[in-house]
Design a protein around this motif. Structure first.
Motif, PDB file in Angstrom:
ATOM      1  N   MET A  14     -35.187 -38.071 -16.764  1.00 49.53           N
ATOM      2  CA  MET A  14     -36.309 -37.766 -17.643  1.00 49.53           C
ATOM      3  C   MET A  14     -37.611 -37.887 -16.883  1.00 49.53           C
ATOM      4  O   MET A  14     -37.733 -38.700 -15.994  1.00 49.53           O
ATOM      5  CB  MET A  14     -36.348 -38.738 -18.819  1.00 49.53           C
ATOM      6  N   LEU A  15     -38.583 -37.092 -17.283  1.00 47.27           N
ATOM      7  CA  LEU A  15     -39.919 -37.152 -16.723  1.00 47.27           C
ATOM      8  C   LEU A  15     -40.877 -37.438 -17.864  1.00 47.27           C
ATOM      9  O   LEU A  15     -40.736 -36.888 -18.947  1.00 47.27           O
ATOM     10  CB  LEU A  15     -40.299 -35.820 -16.080  1.00 47.27           C
ATOM     11  N   LEU A  75     -42.924 -31.145 -12.440  1.00 51.38           N
ATOM     12  CA  LEU A  75     -42.223 -32.373 -12.109  1.00 51.38           C
ATOM     13  C   LEU A  75     -40.716 -32.177 -12.044  1.00 51.38           C
ATOM     14  O   LEU A  75     -40.026 -32.821 -11.262  1.00 51.38           O
ATOM     15  CB  LEU A  75     -42.571 -33.459 -13.136  1.00 51.38           C
ATOM     16  N   ALA A  76     -40.209 -31.271 -12.891  1.00 51.54           N
ATOM     17  CA  ALA A  76     -38.771 -30.998 -12.874  1.00 51.54           C
ATOM     18  C   ALA A  76     -38.359 -30.200 -11.658  1.00 51.54           C
ATOM     19  O   ALA A  76     -37.180 -30.086 -11.345  1.00 51.54           O
ATOM     20  CB  ALA A  76     -38.377 -30.244 -14.142  1.00 51.54           C
ATOM     21  N   HIS A  77     -39.343 -29.658 -10.945  1.00 52.86           N
ATOM     22  CA  HIS A  77     -39.063 -28.793  -9.798  1.00 52.86           C
ATOM     23  C   HIS A  77     -38.766 -29.633  -8.567  1.00 52.86           C
ATOM     24  O   HIS A  77     -39.419 -29.518  -7.521  1.00 52.86           O
ATOM     25  CB  HIS A  77     -40.267 -27.871  -9.558  1.00 52.86           C
ATOM     26  N   VAL A 131     -42.908 -47.074 -18.666  1.00 47.04           N
ATOM     27  CA  VAL A 131     -41.704 -46.302 -18.370  1.00 47.04           C
ATOM     28  C   VAL A 131     -42.078 -44.995 -17.670  1.00 47.04           C
ATOM     29  O   VAL A 131     -41.473 -44.599 -16.669  1.00 47.04           O
ATOM     30  CB  VAL A 131     -40.905 -46.007 -19.660  1.00 47.04           C
ATOM     31  N   GLY A 132     -43.102 -44.330 -18.203  1.00 48.36           N
ATOM     32  CA  GLY A 132     -43.545 -43.071 -17.613  1.00 48.36           C
ATOM     33  C   GLY A 132     -44.043 -43.232 -16.194  1.00 48.36           C
ATOM     34  O   GLY A 132     -43.683 -42.465 -15.298  1.00 48.36           O
ATOM     35  N   ASP A 133     -44.863 -44.245 -15.970  1.00 50.78           N
ATOM     36  CA  ASP A 133     -45.388 -44.486 -14.625  1.00 50.78           C
ATOM     37  C   ASP A 133     -44.247 -44.772 -13.644  1.00 50.78           C
ATOM     38  O   ASP A 133     -44.247 -44.282 -12.503  1.00 50.78           O
ATOM     39  CB  ASP A 133     -46.361 -45.666 -14.636  1.00 50.78           C
ATOM     40  N   ALA A 134     -43.281 -45.570 -14.098  1.00 55.58           N
ATOM     41  CA  ALA A 134     -42.150 -45.920 -13.233  1.00 55.58           C
ATOM     42  C   ALA A 134     -41.313 -44.697 -12.903  1.00 55.58           C
ATOM     43  O   ALA A 134     -40.838 -44.541 -11.770  1.00 55.58           O
ATOM     44  CB  ALA A 134     -41.288 -46.985 -13.908  1.00 55.58           C
ATOM     45  N   TYR A 135     -41.144 -43.809 -13.871  1.00 56.53           N
ATOM     46  CA  TYR A 135     -40.313 -42.632 -13.617  1.00 56.53           C
ATOM     47  C   TYR A 135     -40.982 -41.663 -12.642  1.00 56.53           C
ATOM     48  O   TYR A 135     -40.338 -41.094 -11.764  1.00 56.53           O
ATOM     49  CB  TYR A 135     -39.957 -41.919 -14.927  1.00 56.53           C
ATOM     50  N   LEU A 136     -42.285 -41.496 -12.791  1.00 55.19           N
ATOM     51  CA  LEU A 136     -43.008 -40.640 -11.842  1.00 55.19           C
ATOM     52  C   LEU A 136     -42.904 -41.196 -10.420  1.00 55.19           C
ATOM     53  O   LEU A 136     -42.705 -40.459  -9.458  1.00 55.19           O
ATOM     54  CB  LEU A 136     -44.475 -40.533 -12.255  1.00 55.19           C
TER      55      LEU A 136
END
Length: 428
Positions: free
Chosen positions: A1-2, A61-63, A397-402
């Motif tokens: 997930m992004l 981001l998915a790229h 969560v978002g920051d960690a995933y990026l």
């Protein structure tokens, strides 16, 4: 997930699910968008600008990943997004516009579909289950996505029968077993998507190849607390591919060393044994000799590992940052080797609490892996509930995933895909 932070909306969530062709090659990815973690409803008028931002940022981001250059991205469009030309924010050769099954095929909608097709976009109908109301789309779409979940062979045949002799690509989605995939393939389905692809294909009777056995032995070595510096450099030096990848990695722009690192001994000294062991585990699991399905699972495993490590100071469980990294890394190992996970982990000297986190459904530490599974599946309701249970803020969560995406891309790509803004990252 992004997850993308946006100045005019809640954080945006994007899950990416691979779509395979009949030969097991990655054809593309479906991007599942929500404008916040718990969103399940129609995008409202006030979210238009935010949604446009989602499409642009989510696509970018998915790229990433091993097949991003050759893949297409399937994106669900509501009627509002379709009619307001949001598709034009995306490159036509890389985009498949998925028309949601609830959109009525009015003349205006069909005209818009024909317009998009004339501009080079590929069109697909989502979640088709034989609804005659959608027949008007069949002359304009390129792909039909058939929902085969829980369907018998006869039911799948009846849904597909009108299209068996038409020039239209049939995609089976929600495939959960080898039997369903093989039957759909026999009917002429060309594309496949579902949880089956993240599970081992064969459970009984599969033997490890010599290459797999070798990789398991190396993983066993580097998971052992007693391994010494000389032994780990010897493992890398004996493999030309690993040597090349490590030196290229350390000489990349991310580290910014003034002096080139030209030897394994120097590389090992720079990273240190602890960091080097993590790199080696990730590199071995991403061996390019694997099937496309296993390569995709390897990328996901490394991303999960970085994600959990980065969040370690916010996860109040009985696991250290290093243990969380290993739990994330090995949580998809069954999909990589196509063998039962307990059989593989039995060969590895992992700490008991790491093994229990992966294998024991009743272990509190398993909650974090189930949280990751919900994210990967695009199950936003379950994701929100799990995040709340773990006391995780969606922004964190978002920051960690990026950050996890950047790290895993730098580690596993031949060329870096996502560079951090300041060019400096402290890994591991």
């Amino acid at each position: 997930m992004l997850i993308v932070a946006n100045e005019v909306s809640d954080p945006i969530c994007v899950a990416r699910q691979p779509i395979y062709d009949a030969d097991g090659n990655v054809f593309g990815y479906e991007l599942l968008f929500r404008h916040h973690v718990g969103a399940t409803s129609y995008f409202n008028k006030d979210a238009n600008l935010a949604t446009q931002k989602v499409i642009a940022d989510g696509f970018l981001l998915a790229h990433t990943g091993p097949f991003h250059n050759t893949s297409r991205f399937f994106i669900n469009f509501t009627e509002q997004l379709l009619m307001e030309d949001f598709a034009y924010a995306l490159p036509p050769k890389k985009t498949v516009v998925e028309i949601l099954e609830r959109i009525e095929p009015t003349e205006k909608v069909l005209a818009k579909c024909r317009e998009l097709k004339s501009q080079g976009y590929t069109l697909a109908i989502d979640d088709y289950v034989g609804d005659s109301r959608l027949a008007a789309y069949m002359d304009v779409v390129d792909i039909i996505k058939f929902d085969v979940l829980g369907k018998s062979n006869q039911e799948i045949y009846e849904m597909a029968r009108p299209f068996l002799r038409r020039k239209i690509t049939m995609l089976a989605e929600k495939v959960e077993s080898a039997e369903v995939m093989e039957y759909a393939k026999s009917l002429g389905f060309k594309l496949f998507q579902g949880f089956y692809f993240s599970r081992p294909e064969m459970i009984s009777g599969k033997k490890m190849s010599s290459n797999e056995s070798s990789r398991i032995r190396i993983l066993s070595e580097i998971c052992n607390d007693d391994i010494n510096f000389d032994r780990i450099t010897c493992i890398i030096s004996s493999d030309v591919s690993l040597t090349y990848r490590l030196l290229r990695y350390l000489n990349s722009a991310t580290f910014g060393y003034n002096v080139k690192i030209g030897s394994i001994e120097r590389a090992a000294t720079v990273l240190g044994t602890k960091k080097l062991r993590k790199w080696l585990a990730a590199a071995i699991l991403s061996d390019t000799k694997q099937s496309n399905k296993a390569v995709e699972a390897s990328w996901l495993a490394v991303q999960r590992a970085f994600f959990l490590q980065i969040l370690s100071n916010r996860i109040h469980l009985n696991l250290t940052a290093d243990e969380l990294f290993l739990a994330g890394l090995f949580s998809k190992i069954d999909s990589i080797f196509d063998m039962p996970i307990d059989t593989i982990l039995a060969e590895l000297p992992l700490a008991g609490n790491v093994k229990r986190a992966i294998l024991d459904a009743g272990n509190p530490c398993r909650n974090i892996l189930e949280f990751l599974d919900h994210i990967d599946d695009g199950d936003w309701d379950a994701t929100e509930k799990a995040a709340s249970t773990l006391s995780l803020n969606v922004k964190h969560v978002g920051d960690a995933y990026l950050e996890a995406i950047r790290h895993s891309s730098e580690l596993m790509s031949e060329t870096p895909v996502c560079q951090p803004d300041d060019g400096n990252v402290v890994l591991f």
